[in-house]
Design a protein around this motif. Structure first.
Motif, PDB file in Angstrom:
ATOM      1  N   TRP A  20      -4.562   5.770   6.011  1.00  0.00           N
ATOM      2  CA  TRP A  20      -5.067   5.093   4.799  1.00  0.00           C
ATOM      3  C   TRP A  20      -6.692   4.998   4.746  1.00  0.00           C
ATOM      4  CZ3 TRP A  20      -2.761   3.140   0.548  1.00  0.00           C
ATOM      5  CH2 TRP A  20      -3.533   2.334  -0.488  1.00  0.00           C
ATOM      6  N   GLU A  21      -7.255   4.557   6.032  1.00  0.00           N
ATOM      7  CA  GLU A  21      -8.595   4.567   5.796  1.00  0.00           C
ATOM      8  C   GLU A  21      -9.134   5.525   5.781  1.00  0.00           C
ATOM      9  OE1 GLU A  21      -9.547   2.515   9.625  1.00  0.00           O
ATOM     10  OE2 GLU A  21      -8.714   0.368   8.965  1.00  0.00           O
ATOM     11  N   GLU A  22      -8.538   7.005   6.226  1.00  0.00           N
ATOM     12  CA  GLU A  22      -9.146   8.030   6.038  1.00  0.00           C
ATOM     13  C   GLU A  22      -9.134   8.576   4.545  1.00  0.00           C
ATOM     14  OE1 GLU A  22      -8.568  12.897   6.964  1.00  0.00           O
ATOM     15  OE2 GLU A  22      -7.250  11.397   8.259  1.00  0.00           O
ATOM     16  N   GLU A  28      -1.441  -1.061  -4.095  1.00  0.00           N
ATOM     17  CA  GLU A  28      -2.335  -0.356  -3.967  1.00  0.00           C
ATOM     18  C   GLU A  28      -2.106   1.183  -3.939  1.00  0.00           C
ATOM     19  OE1 GLU A  28      -5.266  -2.167  -1.152  1.00  0.00           O
ATOM     20  OE2 GLU A  28      -4.040  -3.834  -1.166  1.00  0.00           O
ATOM     21  N   ARG A  31       0.972  -1.134   0.038  1.00  0.00           N
ATOM     22  CA  ARG A  31       0.011   0.065  -0.113  1.00  0.00           C
ATOM     23  C   ARG A  31       0.921   1.312   0.065  1.00  0.00           C
ATOM     24  NH1 ARG A  31      -2.957  -3.367   3.815  1.00  0.00           N
ATOM     25  NH2 ARG A  31      -5.088  -3.685   3.038  1.00  0.00           N
ATOM     26  N   THR A  43      -9.008   6.335   1.910  1.00  0.00           N
ATOM     27  CA  THR A  43      -9.541   5.568   0.784  1.00  0.00           C
ATOM     28  C   THR A  43     -11.221   5.071   1.348  1.00  0.00           C
ATOM     29  OG1 THR A  43      -8.868   3.453   2.212  1.00  0.00           O
ATOM     30  CG2 THR A  43      -7.368   4.429   0.490  1.00  0.00           C
ATOM     31  N   LYS A  44     -11.361   5.632   2.584  1.00  0.00           N
ATOM     32  CA  LYS A  44     -12.622   4.904   2.997  1.00  0.00           C
ATOM     33  C   LYS A  44     -12.947   3.696   3.100  1.00  0.00           C
ATOM     34  CE  LYS A  44     -13.567   9.315   3.103  1.00  0.00           C
ATOM     35  NZ  LYS A  44     -13.085  10.226   4.540  1.00  0.00           N
ATOM     36  N   THR A  45     -11.784   2.766   3.113  1.00  0.00           N
ATOM     37  CA  THR A  45     -12.023   1.495   3.116  1.00  0.00           C
ATOM     38  C   THR A  45     -10.944   0.872   4.455  1.00  0.00           C
ATOM     39  OG1 THR A  45      -9.930   1.125   1.963  1.00  0.00           O
ATOM     40  CG2 THR A  45     -12.266   1.041   0.863  1.00  0.00           C
ATOM     41  N   SER A  46     -11.461   0.013   5.294  1.00  0.00           N
ATOM     42  CA  SER A  46     -11.178  -0.549   6.519  1.00  0.00           C
ATOM     43  C   SER A  46     -10.159  -1.627   6.162  1.00  0.00           C
ATOM     44  CB  SER A  46     -12.165  -1.073   7.607  1.00  0.00           C
ATOM     45  OG  SER A  46     -12.841  -2.036   7.066  1.00  0.00           O
ATOM     46  N   ILE A  47      -8.934  -1.657   7.099  1.00  0.00           N
ATOM     47  CA  ILE A  47      -7.970  -2.567   7.011  1.00  0.00           C
ATOM     48  C   ILE A  47      -8.236  -3.621   8.104  1.00  0.00           C
ATOM     49  CG2 ILE A  47      -5.455  -3.024   7.487  1.00  0.00           C
ATOM     50  CD1 ILE A  47      -4.863  -0.180   6.221  1.00  0.00           C
ATOM     51  N   THR A  48      -8.186  -4.932   7.646  1.00  0.00           N
ATOM     52  CA  THR A  48      -8.300  -5.970   8.720  1.00  0.00           C
ATOM     53  C   THR A  48      -6.870  -6.032   9.802  1.00  0.00           C
ATOM     54  OG1 THR A  48      -9.473  -7.176   7.177  1.00  0.00           O
ATOM     55  CG2 THR A  48      -8.840  -8.452   9.321  1.00  0.00           C
ATOM     56  N   CYS A 105      -2.764   2.959   9.293  1.00  0.00           N
ATOM     57  CA  CYS A 105      -3.942   2.349   8.999  1.00  0.00           C
ATOM     58  C   CYS A 105      -5.016   3.311   8.982  1.00  0.00           C
ATOM     59  CB  CYS A 105      -4.197   1.024   9.861  1.00  0.00           C
ATOM     60  SG  CYS A 105      -3.230  -0.290   9.585  1.00  0.00           S
TER      61      CYS A 105
END
Length: 395
Positions: free
Chosen positions: A197-199, A121, A96, A201-206, A194
């Motif tokens: 990244w989440e802010e 990514e 990423r 992409t608006k996607t969560s990381i496990t 994390c």
């Protein structure tokens, strides 16, 4: 008259956009104070040595590579970086790459497509959008974080580009400070990456996949992330702890009024204050913006040096012999009130001594600014300083 009205209207809209954006995004400005950790720290001051180590660790990655930089260029060393990331992604490593939209503005779409086709990514941090376009445009993610397999981390002042390894003739030797962290502190770098990244992409990381168990190291330290808030108070807290000496290294010196007062108060109680900045400038006006502050500090007995052997980009503060700060934040209003930053506060006397020795070597390659030299500035320089003072909050 009509042109004047249009200009005033545009400026009023920008001002309203910024103030409303700040009001509606107050919660996002909270700082994150991670707990005190113990890790093994390596200290880099030379880009060639850093990137040799950095690329070697990336090559050893087997699970994931998480990278955030403010600036990634598209020059020779950057191409090595991209090829390495694509290679690791093709090997099955989760890669990423997050870069700031303004800092890395102009990233070729062809390059982004090539990275994604290889499995990397890619995302932009702090990409401006409506509402509050100008508010978002002026707030940058200035953090430089790398985490490899959840076990090795990097943070500091270096970005990716030829100038950072001394290949730009306009700057010559590039001096910066960067940390490699192995041990407990890596989990905090991972947590912050994390979140960013989440802010973006608006996607969560496990999360559980990226946080292996980590052993304690030998150096006590603490990571603190700020988002245009609280850094001013951290600097003041640090300055007020000093009983003997404060050393500040920064490419830009534009302190807030409160921070400036804390430095003057430290001088008044007999603390030696040494400030190291570059002689060269890498951005318009930022060099000149420092000179009004220098006058008051010089009159109060501060020692100010200008690094002449290349460009000085390190961000550090040392308090006596007991603690130091190395991170991504400059000693300026933009880092204090606008940018997202991350600093590492180190509480280990032997490590602090290593940092002080590096600073002493840099001071030996610097010229001392005196009141006499300050007063001999040209009329042109003084004019630029006046304009810089007006713009200082946004430089």
């Amino acid at each position: 008259m009509a042109i004047f009205f249009v200009i005033v209207t545009i400026l009023a809209l920008i001002y309203a956009d910024d103030k409303l954006g700040e009001h509606f995004n107050k919660k996002k400005k909270a700082k994150t104070v991670y707990q005190e950790r113990r890790s093994n720290l390596s200290f880099f001051i030379d880009g060639t040595q850093l990137f040799a180590d950095y690329f070697a660790e990336i090559r050893k990655a087997t699970h994931h590579i998480h990278i955030l930089f403010y600036i990634v260029k598209t020059d020779e060393i950057s191409q090595q970086f991209f090829q390495l990331l694509k290679q690791k992604a093709e090997e099955g490593v989760r890669v990423r790459l997050l870069v700031d939209w303004v800092g890395s503005f102009g990233f070729p779409k062809k390059l982004i497509r090539s990275l994604k086709e290889s499995g990397v990514e890619f995302a932009y941090a702090h990409k401006p959008r409506f509402p509050f376009f100008f508010y978002r445009l002026n707030r940058r993610n200035h953090r430089k974080i790398t985490v490899i397999d959840g076990k090795v981390g990097y943070i500091g002042g270096f970005n990716i580009g030829n100038e950072y390894v001394g290949r730009d003739p306009n700057f010559g030797q590039w001096r910066d400070y960067h940390l490699k962290i192995v041990g407990e502190g890596v989990c905090d770098l991972q947590t912050q990456f994390c979140r960013d990244w989440e802010e973006a992409t608006k996607t969560s990381i496990t999360k559980h996949r990226y946080f292996p168990s980590l052993q304690k190291g030998t150096v006590s330290h603490q990571l603190i992330a700020t988002n245009g808030h609280s850094l001013e108070q951290q600097f003041i807290h640090f300055i007020r702890q000093a009983t003997k000496e404060i050393v500040i290294g920064s490419p830009y010196f534009i302190p807030s009024r409160a921070v400036m007062n804390a430095l003057l108060e430290a001088l008044s109680r007999g603390v030696k204050v040494t400030i190291l900045v570059p002689l060269k400038a890498d951005h318009p006006f930022v060099k000149e913006a420092a000179y009004p502050y220098f006058y008051r500090l010089l009159k109060s007995g501060a020692h100010i040096y200008r690094f002449y052997q290349g460009f000085y980009h390190a961000k550090t503060m040392v308090i006596d012999e007991k603690c130091c700060d190395i991170g991504t934040a400059n000693f300026d209003k933009r880092s204090m009130f606008l940018n997202s930053e991350m600093n590492c506060y180190i509480y280990d006397r032997p490590f602090v001594q290593r940092v002080k020795e590096a600073i002493q070597r840099d001071l030996a390659r610097s010229e001392r600014l005196t009141l006499d030299l300050w007063q001999k500035r040209t009329l042109w320089q003084r004019g630029k300083e006046s304009l810089s003072s007006i713009l200082s909050a946004w430089l």
